[in-house]
Design a protein around this motif. Sequence first.
Motif, mmCIF file in Angstrom:
data_model
loop_
_atom_site.group_PDB
_atom_site.id
_atom_site.type_symbol
_atom_site.label_atom_id
_atom_site.label_comp_id
_atom_site.label_asym_id
_atom_site.label_seq_id
_atom_site.Cartn_x
_atom_site.Cartn_y
_atom_site.Cartn_z
ATOM 1 N N PHE A 120 56.023 53.055 26.067
ATOM 2 C CA PHE A 120 55.235 54.198 26.550
ATOM 3 C C PHE A 120 53.800 54.112 26.024
ATOM 4 N N ALA A 121 53.666 53.683 24.760
ATOM 5 C CA ALA A 121 52.309 53.526 24.211
ATOM 6 C C ALA A 121 51.558 52.407 24.936
ATOM 7 N N TRP A 122 52.275 51.349 25.332
ATOM 8 C CA TRP A 122 51.620 50.305 26.130
ATOM 9 C C TRP A 122 51.094 50.888 27.435
ATOM 10 N N SER A 123 51.901 51.724 28.071
ATOM 11 C CA SER A 123 51.448 52.282 29.342
ATOM 12 C C SER A 123 50.255 53.208 29.126
ATOM 13 N N MET A 124 50.238 53.910 28.000
ATOM 14 C CA MET A 124 49.101 54.786 27.707
ATOM 15 C C MET A 124 47.841 53.960 27.415
ATOM 16 N N LEU A 125 48.036 52.815 26.768
ATOM 17 C CA LEU A 125 46.899 51.926 26.493
ATOM 18 C C LEU A 125 46.291 51.426 27.803
ATOM 19 N N ALA A 126 47.160 50.994 28.714
ATOM 20 C CA ALA A 126 46.667 50.495 29.999
ATOM 21 C C ALA A 126 46.003 51.616 30.792
ATOM 22 N N THR A 127 46.651 52.779 30.822
ATOM 23 C CA THR A 127 46.099 53.908 31.574
ATOM 24 C C THR A 127 44.759 54.340 30.989
ATOM 25 N N ALA A 156 55.414 44.922 29.068
ATOM 26 C CA ALA A 156 54.089 45.243 28.519
ATOM 27 C C ALA A 156 53.019 44.408 29.202
ATOM 28 N N ALA A 157 53.306 43.117 29.402
ATOM 29 C CA ALA A 157 52.323 42.259 30.063
ATOM 30 C C ALA A 157 52.087 42.732 31.489
ATOM 31 N N GLY A 158 53.149 43.205 32.146
ATOM 32 C CA GLY A 158 53.010 43.708 33.510
ATOM 33 C C GLY A 158 52.038 44.878 33.574
ATOM 34 N N MET A 159 52.128 45.776 32.592
ATOM 35 C CA MET A 159 51.240 46.939 32.601
ATOM 36 C C MET A 159 49.787 46.510 32.435
ATOM 37 N N ILE A 160 49.555 45.595 31.518
ATOM 38 C CA ILE A 160 48.183 45.112 31.330
ATOM 39 C C ILE A 160 47.735 44.360 32.599
ATOM 40 N N GLY A 161 48.646 43.593 33.192
ATOM 41 C CA GLY A 161 48.309 42.860 34.416
ATOM 42 C C GLY A 161 47.936 43.796 35.546
ATOM 43 N N VAL A 162 48.696 44.874 35.715
ATOM 44 C CA VAL A 162 48.378 45.853 36.755
ATOM 45 C C VAL A 162 46.998 46.445 36.489
ATOM 46 N N ALA A 163 46.750 46.783 35.206
ATOM 47 C CA ALA A 163 45.468 47.404 34.873
ATOM 48 C C ALA A 163 44.312 46.471 35.211
ATOM 49 N N LEU A 164 44.449 45.184 34.909
ATOM 50 C CA LEU A 164 43.361 44.243 35.192
ATOM 51 C C LEU A 164 43.194 44.029 36.694
ATOM 52 N N LEU A 165 44.312 43.797 37.376
ATOM 53 C CA LEU A 165 44.222 43.520 38.811
ATOM 54 C C LEU A 165 43.706 44.714 39.604
ATOM 55 N N SER A 166 43.881 45.912 39.045
ATOM 56 C CA SER A 166 43.532 47.108 39.811
ATOM 57 C C SER A 166 42.049 47.146 40.177
ATOM 58 N N TYR A 167 41.232 46.359 39.460
ATOM 59 C CA TYR A 167 39.791 46.363 39.768
ATOM 60 C C TYR A 167 39.440 45.438 40.931
ATOM 61 N N PHE A 168 40.407 44.680 41.427
ATOM 62 C CA PHE A 168 40.079 43.659 42.422
ATOM 63 C C PHE A 168 40.719 43.932 43.778
ATOM 64 N N VAL A 169 41.105 45.158 44.021
ATOM 65 C CA VAL A 169 41.841 45.431 45.253
ATOM 66 C C VAL A 169 41.206 46.510 46.123
ATOM 67 N N TRP A 170 40.092 47.123 45.654
ATOM 68 C CA TRP A 170 39.684 48.381 46.283
ATOM 69 C C TRP A 170 39.379 48.258 47.772
ATOM 70 N N GLN A 171 38.968 47.065 48.232
ATOM 71 C CA GLN A 171 38.564 46.999 49.640
ATOM 72 C C GLN A 171 39.742 47.063 50.597
ATOM 73 N N HIS A 172 40.970 47.079 50.086
ATOM 74 C CA HIS A 172 42.077 47.229 51.046
ATOM 75 C C HIS A 172 42.092 48.622 51.670
ATOM 76 N N HIS A 173 41.344 49.556 51.076
ATOM 77 C CA HIS A 173 41.195 50.857 51.731
ATOM 78 C C HIS A 173 40.228 50.769 52.903
ATOM 79 N N LEU A 174 39.492 49.667 52.995
ATOM 80 C CA LEU A 174 38.391 49.553 53.956
ATOM 81 C C LEU A 174 38.629 48.393 54.911
#
Lengths: 311, 657
Positions: B286-293, B375-393
């Motif tokens: 849970f603390a890992w998820s809070m760190l990523a969030t 834990a690695a998955g949470m950090i991975g999601v957090a990092l990748l989340s910056y590279f996807v925004w144009q799928h809304h467009l």
Amino acid sequence: MARRQSSSPDAVSNKTHTARLMGMWVPLMVVTELVFWFVLQPHIPPGRQSDSAQGQQFDITVLSMIATPVFELVIMYFIYSLLVWRHPKGAPLVDGPPIRSNMKIQTAWMVITSAMVFGAFVFGTYELVVPAGAGGGEGPNPIWKPSGKVLPVQVIAQQWRFTYRYPTLGGFETSQLVIPNHTEIAFHVTSLDVVHNFWAYQLGVKADANPQSDNVAYTHTNQVGRFTVRCAELCGIWHGAMYNYGHVVPRAQFSSWATSTKARLASNTKNLPPFSYAGYVPSANGAAGSFYSPQDKFGPLETYGAATPTS
Amino acid sequence: MAISATAASAGLGSPGGVPGVSSPSKGTRLNIGTGFLGAVIGYLVGHWLGNFIASGYQAVQGSGANNVAIVLALALGALGWLTGMGVLSYPIAKLLGHDAPEERPEAGWGRYLRFTLDHKVVGVQYMVGVLLFFFTGGLFAMALRTELLSPTVHLFDPNRYIEIVSEHGTIMMMMATSLVLGPLGNFLVPLMIGSRRMALPRVEATSFWIFISGLMVILTAPALGGFQTGWTGYAPLQTQSNLGMDSYLVGFVVIGTGMILGGFNMVVTIINYRAPGMRWSRLPIFAWSMLATGSILATATPVLAVGLYMGLLDRTVRTANFVNSHGGNAFLWENLFWFFGHPEVYIMALPGFGIAAELLPVFTRKPLFAYRVGAAGMIGVALLSYFVWQHHLFQSGINPDMRPLFMLTTELISIPTGFIYLVGMGTLWRARIRLELPMLFVLALYFNFLIGGLTGVFLSDVPVNVTVHGSFFVLAHFHYTIMGGLVFAFFGGLYYWLPRITGSMMNETLGKIHFWMMFIFFNFTFFPLFIVGLLGMPRRVFEYAPRLQTLNDIATISSYLLGFSFVIFTINFVWSQFISPKPAPPNPWQSRGLEWMMPNPLPFHNFSRIPVILSDPYRYGEPDALPVADFGSEELRPETAGMAVDAAGQPIEKGDA
């Protein structure tokens, strides 16, 4: 894993659990795939009125055939776990086996999910590039274009209606959208005011309408009939009422419609601004599409001067 | 804690009181009442000032509606609220070179209505705050579903309908950013990592009172005519919209400031305030998820703030940043907004994963499977989340040649997201599953998020996106991930941790009725909307094809019952926490988590001495596993720990640890 107790679920080996799960999942998966491919596919939106619609129907079917078995496997696993490994209520607390990791399973999981992701990416890219953008808006300079002759239709969105302009047929502008069957159509979508979206549902065409910008979407018509056009980008109060219908008609009927409409609208057409793909500026005085009052002494019109037509 | 300005309180305690306990004169205590007063004064001053400096700047010529006045009124109103609450007393005193007034420990109900630095108080404040937000947004949702009962008979006029849609979306999105990190994160993370407090208690408390002022600002929108843009605020509709738009822009800037502070504080705390022995490999998931969030909150939100600021300039001083005809560009807003907006989606997904993974080992009596992968998955999601925004467009015409790339990045994110299923399914294998109430919510998350995640693959595929973009399919998809994932996890977390937070158990029968109603009618509300979307119904419309009425009616009627499930929750919450509290055993779920190792109620400073962490909290089924922590020779009871106790039995310590 060690058999810790002789009670029933623990006496069952890992292999048996796996075999049971597979034994339930594989037949279910096969049935699902067959149902999707043979039964559901022809009914899946958006239909087959155009090439792009049919392509999307195929893509939705394929993705469903990937997603549904995954869904079934995971849900089946959860249900199986709850049935087999549920701890009886009220029974004294017992710990489960301390399985912290399993390199084989973790590796297999990553390999399989990665393969599925890259498969989906290759499939999606092929289905996007080969059918010339798959009916989606490709911006002003599309790189994936159809070969051969194309009929351009400019779609002009404004709050809260669509009009259509036919540049190769004399440049008339009408509120009716009529296009010929078995023809490659290029929709040049633009807006007079805010961001709208031209969604020709049964044609599988969707493109944002941006002010002073051209957004091109290609499709190839295959069936005559009516299709729905809706705005799919929130554009203000009457967004929900911004829809009309278009018609795909046989080519001969289209020619006669175009000739008569051109003649009927001739007096209007000569008052329209010059045609331009780069956008549509109906008037330079800000009367249409300005966000600041033309009389506003602090507004950009006063500061920067009037906007000029781009053509 | 009250901010006391008396000289005595700065030192050794006030005369006559228990040493260390503040009892400042009533007149100096700032609380929620003075906060409201400050807000009103700030609003009036701002409104006057705006009209004074920009009398000619009117939204519509001759209307008298002045954007400058409204923006200044809302901004100064929020500032007045913070000043009135006492949030700014300490920094102002420091700035002026005075001895800063010291916040003292305090018992009693009053501390929940004040600027209080105890992370446990802030956690409870957040809990009430997010529930207020959530229920307000929920009422708006039921109103708009009611309008959609019929395609032709209208309850609201179209303007009112769009206002309701916009209010619902904005309130829910604002709320969901802090839904878990605010209450559970602030309350539990220090307990889980063996700390006496969050790293920056003043920042933590400030983030909460900013959060509340954000809600108040956004709720002024209906009084100002609402806004027509939905929560996405697309320009130039934004530029054109009426005065309520200012509430959206100012409100999001305000709450965004709180999000940045809250996220930053969480990251700093987890990095720096771990007890000795709390290695990264022992950190609760849970603390890992809070760190990523927290890291996404702190780094993505500033981009939104920039966009909002430009929008405010467009509306007040006519900069035309987003108006094409004057040299601006409408695409700019779309990029700025979604560059924040998509990481925000993971701000609303990761905490749910964290709760699910934290609860699973407790209710399966097994170690968390593949902890490192999770834990690695949470950090991975957090990092990748910056590279996807144009799928809304994808259909917008921006960078169309980049669509395959954004399709790839979007689909890539399903790999680390899938880890949560690997963790869950591995943990269930040969487990001893106890179907307690919190576990039901966790299982529901896995069911709902599976649907939400798999439909996300459809949306990420550009050709399919042509049909589903901007339709009810999208709406159903993100409700399945945010409500089906995060909100279910939050309620599961509440049932699990409320005995820790308040010391009282929730009623199980009412809880089960709440769960089953929520789970069944959530699915009946949102699943039909996938079909409605595929059949061609765009989002945010008040008129639709009559053939879609049956599906819409199923969704609407289910939404009422879904709403009713929260009435049951509220009754349960009020009854079992306030009216007839049933004291909880110190560790009702037999968890190995550090947060359950302390007496009930919690001592003021959590740990009389900082524990030494010996193992991760998931060593179920290992007979020779070390205990999770070494607490030293003394029990953690306040009396044996030598801590001061006040009349209410609350332990008191001098100053701050």
